[in-house]
Scaffold this active site. Structure first.
Site, PDB file in Angstrom:
ATOM      1  N   GLN A 103      -2.306   1.016  -4.787  1.00 29.00           N
ATOM      2  CA  GLN A 103      -2.260  -0.497  -3.597  1.00 29.00           C
ATOM      3  C   GLN A 103      -1.942  -1.455  -5.039  1.00 29.00           C
ATOM      4  O   GLN A 103      -2.170  -1.096  -5.229  1.00 29.00           O
ATOM      5  CB  GLN A 103      -2.726  -0.308  -2.483  1.00 29.00           C
ATOM      6  N   ALA A 128       0.682  -1.381  -0.456  1.00 24.89           N
ATOM      7  CA  ALA A 128      -0.559   0.141   0.412  1.00 24.89           C
ATOM      8  C   ALA A 128       1.604   1.312  -0.487  1.00 24.89           C
ATOM      9  O   ALA A 128       1.452   1.477   0.503  1.00 24.89           O
ATOM     10  CB  ALA A 128      -0.731  -0.130   1.232  1.00 24.89           C
ATOM     11  N   ASP A 141      11.982   9.273  -6.696  1.00 29.40           N
ATOM     12  CA  ASP A 141      11.531   8.669  -5.540  1.00 29.40           C
ATOM     13  C   ASP A 141      11.682   7.492  -5.012  1.00 29.40           C
ATOM     14  O   ASP A 141      11.225   6.447  -5.103  1.00 29.40           O
ATOM     15  CB  ASP A 141       9.910   8.081  -5.723  1.00 29.40           C
TER      16      ASP A 141
END
Length: 420
Positions: A112, A107, A259
């Protein structure tokens, strides 16, 4: 979140007065905060993920609690997920896939991930976007923009509106799964020349703007890899792979995976490193990349370099006198480039992050007067996250040679579509 955290802190204070043990209470209070950040999703959860990477911010046992936000945040109901899939793909998951697991694999902050299998036998994962998350992100950044605007009116030095807008634009693009599929396809192609690196491939016929289907990669996240207590050679191997996965595309294709929290990397059984989640990929101007290349190459080779001319070439605005600027840049470069100036650097002993923070606190006014271009925000996020992962891995070896090889890579400039 404030109510939950405050209640825990109140109990903790009471136990201090009575002399009781506070460790369990502290864990419980932080657990409430983690739960709240996970339920809030979006920007709040991204903040929690960033906190989990701060090696010095929390004791190890508490950092492990926060690390749950990297892939184990509270999921949303499986029936709601199935309804989104049917709305997007025109049929329920049991008709679209030979197998579909309603229990999520992970998630994340914006969606998710569920395991599935195609009719042709291929294992895939399905990334399903949370309902209303795009609107929630826009609301969060609208509020943050108000704060940045007010700070800018107070002082030009505190004007962060360009940086907030850059974050808003780049993170909002993460809600476009068509764009993420294109980015995943591009990284898959970029990594084909690296036999020990890989990226999943998108499955277009099972993807939409809110549902993304990708080939499945099995392995351990970086955090679980570390929890397995790997030996020195394994730590070195993964560290070297991590540098190539994050920094390599920057120099060869003017783009970077921005990220880099540990949940976005998998260590496979055949000792490859997989790069996941391409929602946040930043592309750069070729001249910006070249300015960074010239700087790093000079450090690797031990050549003379003028950092003031370098930051100006990269698009920084310098609003202080040259003497102060050169002094600050010299200190900054000394801290930031330690792994580039030796044949054997030990990340287990690395203190660059706390040292840079201390410098920032000591010379805050000067730092605020050397302003990077807005596009450097995402580069800082990627490079800083990579450095935190390297510190956690704690490998020792010749990192300078790794970077030297990367600096020689050149490729075509990023496409106009990618830059947009």
């Amino acid at each position: 979140m404030s109510a939950r955290g405050s209640a825990g802190l109140a109990v903790r204070a009471l136990r201090k007065v009575t002399g009781s043990d506070t460790q369990e209470t502290e864990r419980s209070a932080l657990g409430h905060v983690v739960q709240a950040l996970g339920e809030m999703k979006g920007a709040a959860m991204k903040l929690g993920q960033a906190l989990s990477m701060e090696v010095d911010a929390l004791p190890p046992e508490l950092r492990q609690i926060v690390a749950r936000l990297q892939s184990e945040a509270p999921p949303i109901d499986s029936e709601e997920i199935a309804a989104i899939i049917e709305d997007e793909l025109g049929a329920p998951p049991e008709r679209l896939f030979a197998e579909f697991d309603p229990k999520p694999l992970a998630a994340a902050s914006l969606g998710q991930v569920h395991a599935a299998r195609l009719e042709d036998g291929r294992e895939v994962v399905l990334k399903v976007q949370y309902p209303g998350i795009a609107e929630a992100l826009e609301s969060d950044f609208s509020n943050l923009s108000v704060v940045a605007r007010a700070a800018g009116f107070t002082s030009k030095l505190l004007d962060g509106r360009d940086y907030v807008e850059e974050l808003r634009r780049e993170i909002s693009l993460e809600t476009d799964y068509f764009l993420e599929a294109e980015r995943a396809r591009a990284f898959h192609a970029l990594l084909t020349s690296e036999p020990d690196l890989l990226a999943p491939e998108p499955i277009p016929e099972r993807s939409t703007s809110r549902v993304l289907c990708l080939t499945r990669v099995r392995g351990q996240t970086l955090q679980r890899f570390l929890d397995s207590n790997p030996d020195a050679s394994a730590r070195w191997r993964v560290s070297e792979q991590l540098i190539r996965a994050v920094h390599g595309p920057f120099f060869s294709a003017a783009r970077i995976h921005a990220d880099p929290h540990p949940g976005n990397f998998l260590v496979t059984e055949d000792e490859r490193l997989a790069l996941l989640d391409f929602g946040c990929v930043k592309s750069f101007r070729p001249d910006f990349v070249e300015a960074i290349r010239v700087f790093m190459r000079s450090e690797v080779r031990g050549e003379r370099y003028d950092p003031l001319a370098g930051v100006r070439a990269a698009g920084f605005q310098v609003d202080i006198d040259e003497a102060a600027a050169r002094s600050l840049l010299a200190e900054t470069v000394e801290i930031a480039t330690r792994p580039l100036r030796t044949d054997c650097y030990d990340y287990a002993q690395d203190t660059s992050v706390p040292d840079m923070r201390a410098l920032g606190l000591r010379r805050t006014g000067d730092f605020l007067r050397i302003r990077p271009p807005a596009e450097a925000v995402m580069l800082g996020r990627a490079v800083g996250g990579c450095a935190q992962n390297l510190r956690a891995l704690g490998a020792r070896g010749d990192f300078r040679s790794v970077y030297a090889r990367l600096l020689e890579r050149r490729g075509p400039p990023a496409s106009q579509e990618a830059r947009s």
